[in-house]
Every structure is written in C-alpha cells, then in structure tokens.
Scaffold this motif. Structure first.
Motif, PDB file in Angstrom:
ATOM      1  N   ARG A   7       2.257  11.133   0.749  1.00  0.00           N
ATOM      2  CA  ARG A   7       1.525  10.018   0.158  1.00  0.00           C
ATOM      3  C   ARG A   7       2.058   9.720  -1.229  1.00  0.00           C
ATOM      4  O   ARG A   7       2.149  10.608  -2.090  1.00  0.00           O
ATOM      5  CB  ARG A   7       0.034  10.344   0.142  1.00  0.00           C
ATOM      6  CG  ARG A   7      -0.388  10.888   1.502  1.00  0.00           C
ATOM      7  CD  ARG A   7      -1.639  10.358   2.004  1.00  0.00           C
ATOM      8  NE  ARG A   7      -1.706   8.928   2.061  1.00  0.00           N
ATOM      9  CZ  ARG A   7      -2.773   8.274   2.531  1.00  0.00           C
ATOM     10  NH1 ARG A   7      -3.814   8.932   2.954  1.00  0.00           N
ATOM     11  NH2 ARG A   7      -2.787   6.959   2.578  1.00  0.00           N
TER      12      ARG A   7
ATOM     13  N   ARG B  88     -10.191  19.136   4.292  1.00  0.00           N
ATOM     14  CA  ARG B  88     -11.405  18.308   4.407  1.00  0.00           C
ATOM     15  C   ARG B  88     -11.821  18.235   5.871  1.00  0.00           C
ATOM     16  O   ARG B  88     -11.003  17.935   6.732  1.00  0.00           O
ATOM     17  CB  ARG B  88     -11.152  16.898   3.878  1.00  0.00           C
ATOM     18  CG  ARG B  88     -12.393  16.021   3.977  1.00  0.00           C
ATOM     19  CD  ARG B  88     -12.121  14.586   3.534  1.00  0.00           C
ATOM     20  NE  ARG B  88     -11.968  14.454   2.087  1.00  0.00           N
ATOM     21  CZ  ARG B  88     -11.832  13.284   1.473  1.00  0.00           C
ATOM     22  NH1 ARG B  88     -11.854  12.152   2.173  1.00  0.00           N
ATOM     23  NH2 ARG B  88     -11.671  13.231   0.171  1.00  0.00           N
TER      24      ARG B  88
ATOM     25  N   ARG C  77       1.670  12.788   6.582  1.00  0.00           N
ATOM     26  CA  ARG C  77       2.232  11.796   5.655  1.00  0.00           C
ATOM     27  C   ARG C  77       2.521  12.365   4.283  1.00  0.00           C
ATOM     28  O   ARG C  77       1.753  13.173   3.778  1.00  0.00           O
ATOM     29  CB  ARG C  77       1.229  10.648   5.425  1.00  0.00           C
ATOM     30  CG  ARG C  77       1.013   9.773   6.589  1.00  0.00           C
ATOM     31  CD  ARG C  77      -0.068   8.751   6.310  1.00  0.00           C
ATOM     32  NE  ARG C  77      -1.406   9.312   6.376  1.00  0.00           N
ATOM     33  CZ  ARG C  77      -2.517   8.629   6.128  1.00  0.00           C
ATOM     34  NH1 ARG C  77      -2.442   7.371   5.752  1.00  0.00           N
ATOM     35  NH2 ARG C  77      -3.686   9.200   6.242  1.00  0.00           N
TER      36      ARG C  77
ATOM     37  N   GLU D 238      -0.265  15.096   3.340  1.00  0.00           N
ATOM     38  CA  GLU D 238      -1.524  15.217   4.076  1.00  0.00           C
ATOM     39  C   GLU D 238      -1.253  15.286   5.561  1.00  0.00           C
ATOM     40  O   GLU D 238      -0.463  14.508   6.092  1.00  0.00           O
ATOM     41  CB  GLU D 238      -2.426  14.014   3.796  1.00  0.00           C
ATOM     42  CG  GLU D 238      -2.939  14.009   2.375  1.00  0.00           C
ATOM     43  CD  GLU D 238      -4.205  13.176   2.217  1.00  0.00           C
ATOM     44  OE1 GLU D 238      -5.122  13.646   1.563  1.00  0.00           O
ATOM     45  OE2 GLU D 238      -4.241  12.053   2.755  1.00  0.00           O
TER      46      GLU D 238
ATOM     47  N   THR E  16      -8.433  17.554   7.918  1.00  0.00           N
ATOM     48  CA  THR E  16      -7.187  17.268   7.199  1.00  0.00           C
ATOM     49  C   THR E  16      -6.808  18.417   6.273  1.00  0.00           C
ATOM     50  O   THR E  16      -7.642  18.917   5.525  1.00  0.00           O
ATOM     51  CB  THR E  16      -7.324  15.956   6.378  1.00  0.00           C
ATOM     52  OG1 THR E  16      -7.515  14.882   7.296  1.00  0.00           O
ATOM     53  CG2 THR E  16      -6.095  15.676   5.542  1.00  0.00           C
TER      54      THR E  16
ATOM     55  N   THR F 113     -14.076   9.196  -0.460  1.00  0.00           N
ATOM     56  CA  THR F 113     -13.201   8.021  -0.470  1.00  0.00           C
ATOM     57  C   THR F 113     -11.862   8.376   0.173  1.00  0.00           C
ATOM     58  O   THR F 113     -11.551   9.550   0.388  1.00  0.00           O
ATOM     59  CB  THR F 113     -12.951   7.565  -1.920  1.00  0.00           C
ATOM     60  OG1 THR F 113     -12.561   8.713  -2.672  1.00  0.00           O
ATOM     61  CG2 THR F 113     -14.182   6.948  -2.532  1.00  0.00           C
ATOM     62  N   SER F 114     -11.068   7.362   0.427  1.00  0.00           N
ATOM     63  CA  SER F 114      -9.747   7.594   1.008  1.00  0.00           C
ATOM     64  C   SER F 114      -8.692   7.510  -0.086  1.00  0.00           C
ATOM     65  O   SER F 114      -8.931   6.927  -1.155  1.00  0.00           O
ATOM     66  CB  SER F 114      -9.459   6.541   2.071  1.00  0.00           C
ATOM     67  OG  SER F 114      -9.164   5.303   1.451  1.00  0.00           O
TER      68      SER F 114
ATOM     69  N   SER G 275      -1.383   2.050   7.151  1.00  0.00           N
ATOM     70  CA  SER G 275      -1.509   2.500   5.767  1.00  0.00           C
ATOM     71  C   SER G 275      -2.749   3.367   5.574  1.00  0.00           C
ATOM     72  O   SER G 275      -2.632   4.469   5.050  1.00  0.00           O
ATOM     73  CB  SER G 275      -1.497   1.321   4.802  1.00  0.00           C
ATOM     74  OG  SER G 275      -2.408   0.346   5.237  1.00  0.00           O
ATOM     75  N   SER G 276      -3.929   2.921   6.042  1.00  0.00           N
ATOM     76  CA  SER G 276      -5.130   3.712   5.760  1.00  0.00           C
ATOM     77  C   SER G 276      -5.823   4.198   7.026  1.00  0.00           C
ATOM     78  O   SER G 276      -6.253   3.397   7.857  1.00  0.00           O
ATOM     79  CB  SER G 276      -6.110   2.881   4.916  1.00  0.00           C
ATOM     80  OG  SER G 276      -7.377   3.516   4.886  1.00  0.00           O
ATOM     81  N   LEU G 277      -5.951   5.513   7.130  1.00  0.00           N
ATOM     82  CA  LEU G 277      -6.674   6.104   8.258  1.00  0.00           C
ATOM     83  C   LEU G 277      -8.145   5.683   8.224  1.00  0.00           C
ATOM     84  O   LEU G 277      -8.717   5.299   9.243  1.00  0.00           O
ATOM     85  CB  LEU G 277      -6.557   7.636   8.192  1.00  0.00           C
ATOM     86  CG  LEU G 277      -7.493   8.431   9.106  1.00  0.00           C
ATOM     87  CD1 LEU G 277      -7.211   8.132  10.576  1.00  0.00           C
ATOM     88  CD2 LEU G 277      -7.358   9.935   8.842  1.00  0.00           C
TER      89      LEU G 277
HETATM   90  C1  GLP Z   1      -7.959  11.470   1.329  1.00  0.00           C
HETATM   91  C2  GLP Z   1      -8.451  12.716   2.023  1.00  0.00           C
HETATM   92  C3  GLP Z   1      -7.999  12.840   3.463  1.00  0.00           C
HETATM   93  C4  GLP Z   1      -8.169  11.530   4.194  1.00  0.00           C
HETATM   94  C5  GLP Z   1      -7.455  10.430   3.451  1.00  0.00           C
HETATM   95  C6  GLP Z   1      -7.585   9.076   4.129  1.00  0.00           C
HETATM   96  O1  GLP Z   1      -6.685  11.606   0.840  1.00  0.00           O
HETATM   97  N1  GLP Z   1      -8.065  13.917   1.297  1.00  0.00           N
HETATM   98  O2  GLP Z   1      -8.779  13.838   4.080  1.00  0.00           O
HETATM   99  O3  GLP Z   1      -7.637  11.646   5.503  1.00  0.00           O
HETATM  100  O4  GLP Z   1      -7.985  10.315   2.161  1.00  0.00           O
HETATM  101  O5  GLP Z   1      -6.814   8.183   3.379  1.00  0.00           O
HETATM  102  P1  GLP Z   1      -6.287   6.809   3.913  1.00  0.00           P
HETATM  103  O6  GLP Z   1      -7.454   6.060   4.452  1.00  0.00           O
HETATM  104  O7  GLP Z   1      -5.649   6.169   2.763  1.00  0.00           O
HETATM  105  O8  GLP Z   1      -5.306   7.111   5.033  1.00  0.00           O
END
Ligand code: GLP
Length: 245
Positions: A140, A213, A138, A150, A226, A92-93, A167-169
């Motif tokens: 977070r 990751r 970032r 991160e 990451t 998950t993110s 906001s979300s990758l």
């Molecule tokens: C987690 C993982 C990261 C990933 C991130 C994406 O925190 N540890 O490897 O890049 O989620 O999060 P978001 O989609 O909120 O940017």
C-alpha cells in the motif's frame, strides 16, 4: 559538495564537513529518498579527499539512519517521512485514511485470487476446509511512499470475485452490503525482513508493526482477517483513553 567549499570554512575534521554537506543535500531535497549516492571512489576523486574520509562520513550517516548500504547495489538516501497519526478508535480503511489527509493511494498487487483457507483462516473466519476465500495481498502506497504490506482474507461468500477490488476493499464490501462494523486489532513490534523490508524501502531489520485485524458484520460473523506490516518509521497509533466507571 564542491572541493573548495569542503576545504574552506571553519576548521574541523574533513569528514564532518563532508557529512554536513551530504546532510544539507538530503534536507534541501537535492538528494531524495531512494536516490543512490555516487560510489565512494567518485566522491573522493571529485571532492579531492581520501576515500577513508568519504567512508567515515558515509559510515556516520549510515549509523544515523540517513543513508543505507544495500549489499551489491550501493548506498541510498533514506529521508525521514512525515509520520501518519492513525486513530485506533475508528474502523476506517486505508483508502479513507489517506484521502482524509489529501494523499492519493496506489496498490501494488502481490496476490489476488480465490483459494482454500489455511487452518488459521478456517478457524478465524469460521469456514470449512472446502470453502473458498479471497486473498488480497497488497503493497500500500500513499503519494509514492510505500507504507504497509497488507494481506487480507475474506470469505468468498462476501467477495466471490476478488478482481472486483481495484483500489478499496471496504468500498467493495460496502457496495455488497457487508462492510464490517466492528473489529479487533492486535499490534505488535516486529523487525522487518527482506523481501518485505525491501518492498517498503527500508533496510532489513528496521522496526515495523505487525497488525492483525479481525472485523465483524452486525450479525457477529467475521468478514475480514487481515495481517499487515506497517513501517515503524511512518506511523504513530493514537487512542483516546477515558476513565471507566
Ligand atoms: C486498513 C486495515 C485493513 C483493511 C484495509 C481496507 O488498512 N488495516 O484491515 O483491510 O484498511 O482498506 P481499503 O478499503 O483501502 O482496501
């Protein structure tokens, strides 16, 4: 913290009573995470006790991690945070994890642009030296609490415009049809250093978790590498284990 209250009540060393009064102020929310404590001199004058007594009470709370002294800027309240229970078995993110808990996320950008890959990034992402990668660094934050730093690296083939990530990758990767479906994650203990520790609002030397990751597309190609630092006082990582045949 009234002088009368400190002097009155059960017998016992004055510094312990002051310690208790400060602890009460922290637990009841009258003093919050990040609040500065008044200078020891002012506390001593106000409560009509000696500076040695104030120092002893403050030393005690620093030792127990409720206060932190920052060189040159004073003494600050450290409030224990509700720990995040993070599953280790779902890909998950951060945004999804926090949304599931009803928390709002926010990022402070440290870095966001296209670069040539470092040797590590070349090897892990399987890219030549003249390729381009998007780097997203970032801090977070969830509900105003900084939780992790991160630093994500994604090949520009998948993310040609890093500014697209607001906001979300993972949400952007999903839109672009390249959300990872599998990842390998390594977690190791780490003592945080400044400036990372300061950004996360914890004293230098605090326990952190370094998390790497590497995530993959169904084709087996690496989509993300990451490196993160998570606050050790804010996370429990939980995995379900089954007996293998
Ligand atoms: C987690 C993982 C990261 C990933 C991130 C994406 O925190 N540890 O490897 O890049 O989620 O999060 P978001 O989609 O909120 O940017």
């Amino acid at each position: 913290l009234s002088p009368q209250r400190l002097q009155a009540g059960a017998a016992g060393p004055l510094y312990l009573k002051l310690r208790q009064a400060l602890e009460e102020a922290i637990n009841s929310g009258r003093l919050n995470h990040g609040d500065a404590l008044p200078p020891e001199r002012d506390l001593a004058d106000y409560a009509n006790i000696s500076r040695v007594t104030v120092r002893k009470a403050v030393d005690d709370l620093v030792r127990d991690g409720l206060l932190v002294r920052r060189h040159g800027s004073g003494t600050f309240v450290v409030k224990p945070v509700a720990r995040v229970q993070q599953s280790l078995s779902r890909l998950t993110s951060f945004t999804e994890d926090m949304a599931r808990r009803g928390l709002k996320t926010h990022a402070r950008w440290l870095d966001r642009g296209l670069f040539h890959p470092s040797p590590d990034e070349m090897m892990i992402l399987g890219l030549p030296a003249d390729a381009l990668v998007a780097r997203l660094g970032r801090l977070r934050v969830a509900d105003d609490m900084p939780l992790a730093i991160e630093r994500a690296c994604v090949s520009a083939d998948f993310l040609p415009d890093p500014q697209q990530v607001e906001s979300s990758l993972y949400a952007v990767l999903e839109e672009r049809g390249c959300r990872p479906v599998r990842a390998v994650q390594r977690i190791s203990a780490y003592n945080m250093k400044d400036p990372d520790a300061a950004m996360l609002g914890v004293p230098a030397g605090s326990a952190g978790l370094s998390i790497e990751r590497v995530s993959y597309l169904p084709s087996g190609r690496v989509v993300e590498f990451t490196r993160s630092i998570y606050r050790g006082d804010a996370y429990d990582f939980v995995a379900e284990l089954t007996l293998s045949e």
